[in-house]
Design a protein around this motif. Structure first.
Motif: not given
Lengths: 505, 165
Positions: A8-9, A12-14, A16, A29-31, A72
């Motif tokens: 995640l760090r 930088g994408e998350v 749900h 999410g997860l663009p 997540r």
């Protein structure tokens, strides 16, 4: 592998989880996620990105653990990778490379390889010129296979396909080829039977089983052949020849169909997804013979297709026939007659195996094709029940002896030189006056003697034998050795042979 | 459906809690639309919803902007709920429980340069020590002190290891 928080760090994408349909989840999410990328949930469940829509990402979950709505998900920015190393030899693993044989973790340093690799191109490939000894005389002589060939094994269930494959694996494992058996959606008992057979034959240490049972999630079953092929590529790159058995692709297609229908993809013929041909073709293209320095190494693939009532015109069988270098057809009617292996030679094809055979083998095969065709015609005549002419009786005689020689029990491996000698004995009428049972007994004794190394001199002289006449001379030169093994004088038999010839005249 | 009328409902709605309250009020109002035959919905929902919501409904009735038939009202409130669900959300993790004033300050800061107020989903996680993590439209930014501390400690440890070698 890193944890969810670390990914995640890092990326930088998350995302749900919005909805769950069996093994498939839809994530918001997860663009910047990519197709076939590996993602990981908060609870450590891995998944592969199957499709990307405007607002949702479709992911195929791999682990049998249950995900939950709202959980997540993080990107890993990588494809699915499995650990590979030489220590995998002699083990049973699941499609994620985790051991499932109860023998503890796989020790030693491992390399990570992506499961979805692209096949090597034309410039890396080499012409197939070495024969793949199967240890099954019928195949070695009549339907020869080459190292690097993809040969389809087709037939109804319970026709002896798996037994045949295990015989090939045993013969190849004895020659230090790494043999991989991939069980796709099979019963766990089937994997156990395979393991027990290979252990009994003393070759399990040169084998590897990748197994996904029918109780595993569809995603794992779908992944199984890719894992097997990735491991095959690893061993090939270490310089070893590899044989991979994919048992069976019909099941693989069915599980892929299940996944696609759950993903609401438009079904095509027989409700299979439209890209089923590509999925199998891309997988099988990874086999082949390639350059490695001054030499070459190979992955020979034996995919299995199960037919229904001998129907070869089905969608999946015709697809796989088009993408392989030939097929061996297991016939239920041959099986019922007691033929083992129950191979229908006239309907089986090898597209590249012929170029691997020697001159002698070519000549023997041509002679056998002729004799077997004559035998078939003679059988048809014999059904009418009238007195048969001498020539027809001779054709029947030779055909029955050829069948007796080709019949092979499940635990018997016949080296190729032994097969050629046995066929030479039949073609030169050495067994013309003996009963079929006697022929079987003598055949077994000769094979055992070959396997013990008693015929090393004959094997060494094979290179000088280029035709059937010189084969006959080779047999006569070694009549003492045959006498020791068979406890009978082969010249006596040759005298009977001369009588038969005089009778024919 | 014209969504400009819905904006009236979202003034001062800047957190998920407030949004959920508003959604509950909208559901209650939708149910009451069918159950009640009263001409004025505002009279029927009195005491069942928040005072602010009631006031907005009364204002809409006065301006004749609220549909009159139960079916149309139901569609109106369905549309309102859909609009509220689609409001942009930002998730924040903080190490402390923020005051109303603090939340409003963040909300106003984020509102600048945007035509709508984002909804803040604030979670309290003391283990981040300080700073915050922000998540919006799938993008995650970690400005927490824990991560920074981890990085500093890793740097120090690797320096010390190199010195020992």
């Amino acid at each position: 592998m890193k944890t969810f928080e670390e990914y995640l760090r890092e990326n930088g994408e998350v995302g749900h989880i919005q909805s769950i349909i069996q093994s498939i989840v839809y994530i918001s999410g997860l663009p910047k996620v990519k197709p076939k990328e590996l993602v990981i949930t908060e609870t450590g469940i891995k998944g592969i990105v199957q499709g990307i829509e405007e607002e949702l990402v479709e992911v195929l979950l791999l682990s049998p653990d249950k995900a939950s709505i709202g959980e997540r998900v993080a990107r890993t920015n990588d494809n699915l990778k499995i650990p590979v190393s030489a220590s995998f030899s002699g083990r049973i693993v699941n499609p994620l490379g985790e051991p499932i044989d109860g023998s503890g973790p796989i020790m030693g340093e491992k390399e990570e390889r992506s499961v979805f690799q692209k096949a090597l191109g034309i410039k890396d490939r080499v012409k197939i010129s070495d024969q793949l000894d199967t240890g099954v005389s019928l195949v070695d002589v009549m339907i020869p296979l080459g190292k690097g060939q993809r040969e389809l094994i087709m037939g109804d269930q319970k026709t002896g396909k798996t037994t045949f494959l295990l015989q090939i694996m045993t013969q190849q494992a004895k020659k230090n080829t790494l043999c991989i058996y991939v069980g796709i959606g099979k019963r766990s008992q089937d994997a156990k039977n395979v393991e027990e057979y290979l252990r009994k034959m003393g070759v399990f240490e040169n084998c590897l089983i990748v197994f996904a049972s029918s109780a595993d999630p569809a995603s794992l079953v779908f992944l199984a052949p890719y894992t097997g092929m990735t491991m095959a590529e690893y061993f090939r790159d270490t310089g070893r020849d590899v044989l991979i058995v994919l048992d069976d692709l019909t099941n693989h297609a069915k599980f892929y169909r299940e996944i696609s229908l759950l993903s609401k993809r438009m079904p095509a013929r027989e409700s299979y997804p439209g890209d089923i041909f590509h999925v199998h073709a891309a997988l099988l293209e990874r086999a082949g013979r390639i350059k490695k320095g001054d030499t070459s190494v190979s992955i020979s693939a034996l995919p299995v297709i199960e037919t229904v009532q001998g129907d070869l015109t089905g969608y999946i069988p015709t697809n796989t026939m088009a993408m392989t270098d030939g097929h061996i057809l297991f016939d239920a009617s041959e099986y019922k007659k007691g033929r083992r292996p129950a191979v229908n030679v006239s309907l089986s094809v090898t597209r590249v195996g012929n170029q691997t055979q020697s001159q002698l083998e070519h000549k023997i095969r041509r002679a056998l094709v002729e004799r077997l065709n004559l035998y078939k015609k003679a059988q048809e005549l014999a059904h009418f029940g009238f007195d048969l002419p001498l020539k027809t009786r001779t054709d029947l005689n030779v055909g029955e002896r050829l069948e007796a020689v080709f019949d092979q029990e499940s635990h018997t491996i016949v080296p190729k030189p032994a097969a050629l000698i046995l066929l030479g004995l039949v073609l030169h009428d050495y067994w013309a006056s003996k009963s079929i049972d006697q022929v079987r007994v003598e055949r077994t004794k000769l094979v055992e003697a070959f396997n013990k190394g008693l015929f090393k001199n004959i094997e060494a002289s094979f290179s000088k034998v280029a035709d059937l006449v010189s084969l006959d001379n080779l047999i006569k030169e070694n009549e003492d050795l045959f006498g020791k093994v068979l406890y009978s004088n082969i010249l006596t038999t040759s005298k009977i042979k001369e009588q038969v010839e005089r009778g024919q005249k | 459906m014209d969504t400009s009328v819905f904006k009236e409902f979202t003034t001062n709605i800047n957190t998920v809690d407030k949004l959920n309250e508003l959604l509950t009020d909208a559901s209650e109002a939708e149910t009451t639309s069918f159950a009640s035959s009263a001409k004025h919905l505002s009279a029927s929902i009195k005491g069942k919803v928040s005072k602010k919501f009631e006031e907005i409904i009364r204002n809409l009735e006065a301006r004749n902007e609220l549909p009159k038939s139960p079916e149309d009202r139901s569609k109106f409130f369905e549309g309102l709920k859909e609009y509220l669900q689609k409001l942009p959300r930002i998730s924040l993790e903080l190490a402390f429980n923020p005051t109303e004033k603090f939340v409003n300050k963040i909300s106003n800061f984020l509102k600048e340069g945007s035509d709508s107020t984002p909804i803040l989903d604030i979670q309290v996680k003391p283990n981040i020590l300080a700073g915050t993590t922000i998540e919006k439209d799938g993008v995650f930014k970690d400005y927490s002190y824990t991560t920074r501390l981890d990085q500093i400690l890793k740097q120090k440890y690797s320096q010390r290891t190199n010195e020992n070698v």
